[in-house]
Design an enzyme around this catalytic site. Structure first.
Site, PDB file in Angstrom:
ATOM      1  CB  SER A   8       1.635 -14.001   7.242  1.00 39.28           C
ATOM      2  OG  SER A   8       0.248 -13.729   7.101  1.00 39.28           O
ATOM      3  CB  CYS A  70       1.683  -9.162   4.986  1.00 35.47           C
ATOM      4  SG  CYS A  70       1.484  -9.684   6.689  1.00 35.47           S
ATOM      5  CG  HIS A 196      -5.716 -13.498   5.659  1.00 37.86           C
ATOM      6  ND1 HIS A 196      -4.436 -13.024   5.721  1.00 37.86           N
ATOM      7  CD2 HIS A 196      -5.614 -14.863   5.617  1.00 37.86           C
ATOM      8  CE1 HIS A 196      -3.591 -14.049   5.721  1.00 37.86           C
ATOM      9  NE2 HIS A 196      -4.278 -15.175   5.665  1.00 37.86           N
TER      10      HIS A 196
HETATM   11  N1  DGL Z   1      -2.650 -11.073   5.977  1.00 44.11           N
HETATM   12  C1  DGL Z   1      -1.775 -10.399   6.845  1.00 44.11           C
HETATM   13  C2  DGL Z   1      -2.153  -8.955   7.062  1.00 44.11           C
HETATM   14  O1  DGL Z   1      -2.453  -8.321   6.117  1.00 44.11           O
HETATM   15  C3  DGL Z   1      -1.374 -11.078   8.090  1.00 44.11           C
HETATM   16  C4  DGL Z   1      -2.350 -11.831   8.836  1.00 44.11           C
HETATM   17  C5  DGL Z   1      -1.625 -12.671   9.858  1.00 44.11           C
HETATM   18  O2  DGL Z   1      -0.742 -13.431   9.471  1.00 44.11           O
HETATM   19  O3  DGL Z   1      -1.965 -12.530  11.046  1.00 44.11           O
HETATM   20  O4  DGL Z   1      -2.104  -8.433   8.134  1.00 44.11           O
END
Ligand code: DGL
Length: 270
Positions: A8, A70, A196
């Protein structure tokens, strides 16, 4: 030959970094849907629509295999995509399975009944959408019994990281760890269930204490991809160039990515 990496936003760069190190000869096309991040506060239909649009773009870029780096997309959209959307000659892989394999010390394809595993108290840190989906608990239940999972939806952390506000991100991580340990005082393992969060891994480990084993996905996903490509070399795709694509402002996203990976990264408009 190219493999697509979707996130994302910027979080998937932690996965990109690990797969690039593990498979230096493979070109990777990274797609960050920064214009629509965070996904974690969106509903499942919306996440499905955004994820399929992004993955189509990666297929167009010559990728036959795309990793949903993600957790939110893997949790909310992957199963539906695999059941009814992914063309027969393409593959879309998620990030939960390598993590659960590592946690349960089982290999993918080990279809024996679920059994007791070494860990019993597991803390899951993830976005609100991932926590709501219960996808992690569902996948885990196929492989392990008797594991108590306490999930903490970490509101705000992804926004802070995308904004480059690491001081706020650190404060939020500490308060989410605090909330989790009030519900489960002694987790043995903690899952960083959002791509993240490895950018905040030291803070998670520090707040949880040295006795908690922190599982973060990047290296596990890289190993799993290497193993997959070994078994399916035909899936390397037609693309030959690495690229970074974003739906956001390429200049701003490039600056943030360069800051995160500590090497120059240039994004183009998707
Ligand atoms: N980095 C993503 C995850 O692994 C999504 C974070 C997001 O866009 O809220 O969940």
């Amino acid at each position: 030959m190219a493999v697509g990496i979707f996130d994302s936003g910027l979080g998937g760069l932690t996965v990109l970094d690990a797969v690039t190190k593990r498979l230096p000869e493979v070109p990777f096309v990274y797609f960050g849907d920064n214009a629509h991040a965070p996904y974690g506060v969106r509903d499942a239909q919306n996440i499905y629509d955004l994820t399929t649009a992004a993955v189509s773009r990666l297929f167009d870029a010559g990728c036959d295999v795309v990793i949903l780096a993600c957790n939110t997309a893997s949790a909310a959209a992957l199963r539906r995509m695999q059941e009814s959307w992914v063309p027969a000659d393409k593959r879309v892989l998620g990030v939960f399975v390598p993590l659960i394999e590592a946690l349960t010390e089982r290999r993918w394809g080990d279809n024996s009944p679920p059994r007791e595993v070494a860990v019993q108290h597991v803390a899951l840190f993830a976005t609100p959408a991932t926590v709501r989906s219960r996808a992690f608990q569902r996948e885990l239940a196929f492989r392990a019994i008797g594991v108590d999972v306490e999930a903490q939806a970490c509101g705000g952390v992804v926004d802070a990281i995308e904004d480059g506000d690491m001081i706020l991100a650190e404060a939020l991580v500490r308060s989410h760890v605090d909330a989790l340990t009030r519900k489960m005082p002694d987790p043995e393992a903690a899952i960083l269930g959002c791509t993240h969060y490895p950018l905040m891994e030291e803070t998670f480990q520090d707040a949880l204490g040295p006795d908690v084993r922190v599982f973060s996905q990047a290296n596990l996903v890289a190993e799993s991809l290497a193993d997959y490509l070994d078994r399916h070399p035909d899936k390397l795709g037609a693309g030959t160039e690495s690229a970074f694509l974003t739906t956001g402002d390429p200049k701003r996203v490039s600056a943030r990515a360069t800051q995160f990976l500590r090497r120059p990264i240039t994004f183009d408009a998707a």
